[in-house]
Design an enzyme around this catalytic site. Structure first.
Site, mmCIF file in Angstrom:
data_model
loop_
_atom_site.group_PDB
_atom_site.id
_atom_site.type_symbol
_atom_site.label_atom_id
_atom_site.label_comp_id
_atom_site.label_asym_id
_atom_site.label_seq_id
_atom_site.Cartn_x
_atom_site.Cartn_y
_atom_site.Cartn_z
ATOM 1 N N GLU A 51 7.415 2.944 8.816
ATOM 2 C CA GLU A 51 7.389 1.535 8.386
ATOM 3 C C GLU A 51 8.794 0.977 8.188
ATOM 4 O O GLU A 51 9.127 0.455 7.115
ATOM 5 C CB GLU A 51 6.552 1.380 7.111
ATOM 6 C CG GLU A 51 5.081 1.617 7.348
ATOM 7 C CD GLU A 51 4.208 1.282 6.143
ATOM 8 O OE1 GLU A 51 4.726 1.212 5.019
ATOM 9 O OE2 GLU A 51 2.992 1.093 6.333
ATOM 10 N N GLU A 78 -2.022 4.474 10.641
ATOM 11 C CA GLU A 78 -2.494 4.321 9.261
ATOM 12 C C GLU A 78 -3.433 3.130 9.182
ATOM 13 O O GLU A 78 -3.176 2.104 9.800
ATOM 14 C CB GLU A 78 -1.341 4.049 8.273
ATOM 15 C CG GLU A 78 -0.419 5.203 8.032
ATOM 16 C CD GLU A 78 0.650 4.900 6.989
ATOM 17 O OE1 GLU A 78 0.397 4.081 6.081
ATOM 18 O OE2 GLU A 78 1.734 5.490 7.091
HETATM 19 P P1 P53 Z 1 -0.056 2.893 -1.042
HETATM 20 C C1 P53 Z 1 3.251 -1.405 1.518
HETATM 21 C C2 P53 Z 1 2.540 -2.176 2.447
HETATM 22 C C3 P53 Z 1 1.894 -1.552 3.498
HETATM 23 C C4 P53 Z 1 1.969 -0.172 3.643
HETATM 24 O O1 P53 Z 1 0.156 2.531 0.496
HETATM 25 C C5 P53 Z 1 2.690 0.578 2.743
HETATM 26 C C6 P53 Z 1 3.334 -0.025 1.676
HETATM 27 C C7 P53 Z 1 4.099 0.790 0.677
HETATM 28 O O2 P53 Z 1 3.349 0.976 -0.477
HETATM 29 O O3 P53 Z 1 2.862 1.917 2.859
HETATM 30 C C8 P53 Z 1 2.132 2.715 3.750
HETATM 31 O O4 P53 Z 1 0.099 4.362 -1.142
HETATM 32 C C9 P53 Z 1 2.879 4.025 3.810
HETATM 33 C C10 P53 Z 1 2.200 5.157 3.119
HETATM 34 C C11 P53 Z 1 1.396 4.636 1.963
HETATM 35 C C12 P53 Z 1 0.280 3.749 2.535
HETATM 36 O O5 P53 Z 1 0.828 2.706 3.308
HETATM 37 O O6 P53 Z 1 1.019 2.155 -1.746
HETATM 38 O O7 P53 Z 1 3.272 4.379 5.114
HETATM 39 O O8 P53 Z 1 3.158 6.094 2.754
HETATM 40 O O9 P53 Z 1 0.865 5.611 1.142
HETATM 41 C C13 P53 Z 1 -0.605 3.149 1.473
HETATM 42 O O10 P53 Z 1 -1.420 2.437 -1.376
#
Ligand code: P53
Length: 476
Positions: A179, A374
């Site tokens: 990201e 993801e």
């Molecule tokens: P969490 C922000 C916006 C979109 C994706 O996020 C993001 C974030 C950072 O928080 O992160 C990605 O755990 C990232 C993962 C993360 C996952 O999304 O905050 O690549 O490491 O765990 C979900 O709910």
């Protein structure tokens, strides 16, 4: 709506995690301390804190993760039971180069990932690997200031080269920086820290700092692509972007224009990684802002020589903007809520159609294969007395997204390599550090403070996803 069509054969169904969010073993196997080892537990209301030492009264959830470092054979076996074709994880840089600036890698760290990849391959699960996922040795922050420093390029490419050389026969799909465009929100300290190991000085211009760090990362990324191809032409190296399409709130021309500029501001990173050069509007912006950036002629040559093979993306939500009085998009202030979608408990706007829109947008703009690495719903799960987790809300979220992804592939002709839902096993949230913000098909019995048996349980979504994979997406 029933759509019985299956995905193309060889579609890579799997799941995704990141080293620091599940491994634990933060000081084992010769691992150095990493930036996330100084990142405390937070919540939706309370941002995670960055501490300069490990403080006794704080909780640091990444120290223990879910103890995947020791339990991975059991976990990979459960992935195999769901029928995973691939598994996305990352390599903790600090396991391979504990300080980040050594010449010689840590053998024990290399062995850990070699064993993990073998364990996956034993079940026919192909590892998909991100080189750095919100993680780097803390020494590189303390001694060099993180990615504000050009020397980081060499440290990173040394790390990348070691990994490609050792694992190229086991891992074909790689990504460089997780990201990389998350730091668009440069006002957020946690974001600058996790993306780029940046701790801004008091009066420092955070926006300029972010652009400088991102530039060095992009140069490092393009060099890594070139190194990978020299080592093994079969290797596929992708960018990894957080895809949140940004909509105009209305059809007022200024809202449309502002949404366009917001998209340019969030996706210039992938413009550079895919096309090999900076977009004109951004170079113009740099000079108007009088940013003093170290971008050399040689750097620009590197960017052009090391463009990516595919685009990895995360997709969780869409954003909306409304024009007020400025065109420069500032992500910390300019987002408004979209009246046509609902939010998760953490305020993320759920928008399955936005996924189809995004895949088409990326396809039109870049003409490269896409890989959704993801997607998922962070939610609180309740364990019943008989040890079940009835997560129908998660099934609903994933089903609706897979349906839109199916339309993008089968109706719109998008070239999509695969789909790896986030946090296929419950793990520590990146944003908040919580365990209670769960994404998994596999429940981990552990609370925000690390209490619990860490026992693994199959949620209802586990059987559902296994069936999706078994029918290649025909039955959702
Ligand atoms: P969490 C922000 C916006 C979109 C994706 O996020 C993001 C974030 C950072 O928080 O992160 C990605 O755990 C990232 C993962 C993360 C996952 O999304 O905050 O690549 O490491 O765990 C979900 O709910």
């Amino acid at each position: 709506i029933v759509d019985k069509r299956a995905f193309p054969k060889d579609f890579l169904w799997g799941g995704a995690v990141a080293a620091h969010q599940l491994e634990g073993g933060y000081d084992e196997g010769g691992k150095g301390l990493s930036i996330v080892d100084f990142f405390t537990l937070g919540s939706r209301e309370q941002p995670r804190k960055i501490t300069s030492t490990i403080e006794k009264e704080q909780h640091y959830p990444n120290h223990e993760g879910i103890n995947f470092y020791h339990r991975y054979p059991e976990d990979v076996k459960l992935f195999a039971e769901m029928g995973f074709k691939c598994f996305r994880t990352s390599i903790a840089w600090s396991r391979i180069f504990p300080n980040g600036d050594e010449e010689v890698p840590n053998e024990e760290g290399l062995q850990f990932y070699d064993d993990l990849f073998d364990e996956c391959l034993k079940y026919g699960i192909e590892p998909v690997v991100t080189l750095t996922h919100f993680e780097m040795p803390i020494h590189l922050v303390r001694e060099y200031g993180g990615w504000r420093n050009r020397q980081l390029i060499d440290f990173f490419t040394r790390f990348a080269k070691v990994c490609f050389e050792l694992y190229h026969q086991k891992v074909h799909y790689w990504m460089t920086f997780n990201e990389i465009n998350n730091q668009t929100k440069f006002e957020d300290e946690g974001v600058l820290y996790t993306n780029s190991g940046l701790i801004p000085e008091k009066d420092e211009n955070r926006e300029q700092l972010m652009y400088q760090a991102a530039h060095y990362e992009l140069v490092a990324s393009s060099q890594a692509v070139q190194i990978a191809h020299q080592i093994d032409p079969k290797l596929q190296v992708g960018s990894m972007i957080a895809m949140c399409p940004i909509y105009p709130l209305t059809s007022k021309p200024n809202d449309i224009l502002f949404a366009q500029r917001a998209m340019q501001t969030r996706y210039w990173f992938s413009d550079v990684q895919v096309q090999g050069f900076y977009p004109e509007w951004l170079l113009d912006y740099f000079s108007k802002q009088k940013f003093d950036l170290d971008i050399t002629e040689a750097d620009l040559q590197e960017l052009l020589a090391g463009t990516v093979d595919y685009i990895g993306l995360s997709y969780y939500m869409s954003f909306t903007v409304e024009y007020t009085d400025h065109l420069n998009y500032n992500e910390a202030h300019d987002l408004v809520s979209n009246p046509y979608v609902v939010e998760t408990d953490w305020g993320w706007q759920i928008d399955p159609v936005g996924l189809r829109y995004s895949l088409n947008w990326l396809n039109d703009r870049y003409h490269l294969p896409l890989f959704i690495v993801e997607n998922g719903l962070g939610a609180v799960d309740q364990k019943t007395k008989d040890n079940k987790i009835h997560d129908d809300y998660r099934i609903k979220y994933l089903k609706e997204h897979i349906l839109q992804m199916k339309k993008a592939v089968l109706d719109d002709g998008v070239d999509l390599i695969g789909y790896t839902p986030w946090g296929c096993i419950d793990l520590v949230s990146a944003g908040t550090g919580q365990m209670s913000k769960r994404y998994g098909f596999i429940y981990v019995d552990q609370d925000d403070y690390g209490n619990g048996s860490k026992e693994r349980l199959r949620k209802d979504s586990f059987d559902w996803y296994a069936h999706v994979i078994e029918t290649n997406g025909a039955e959702l």
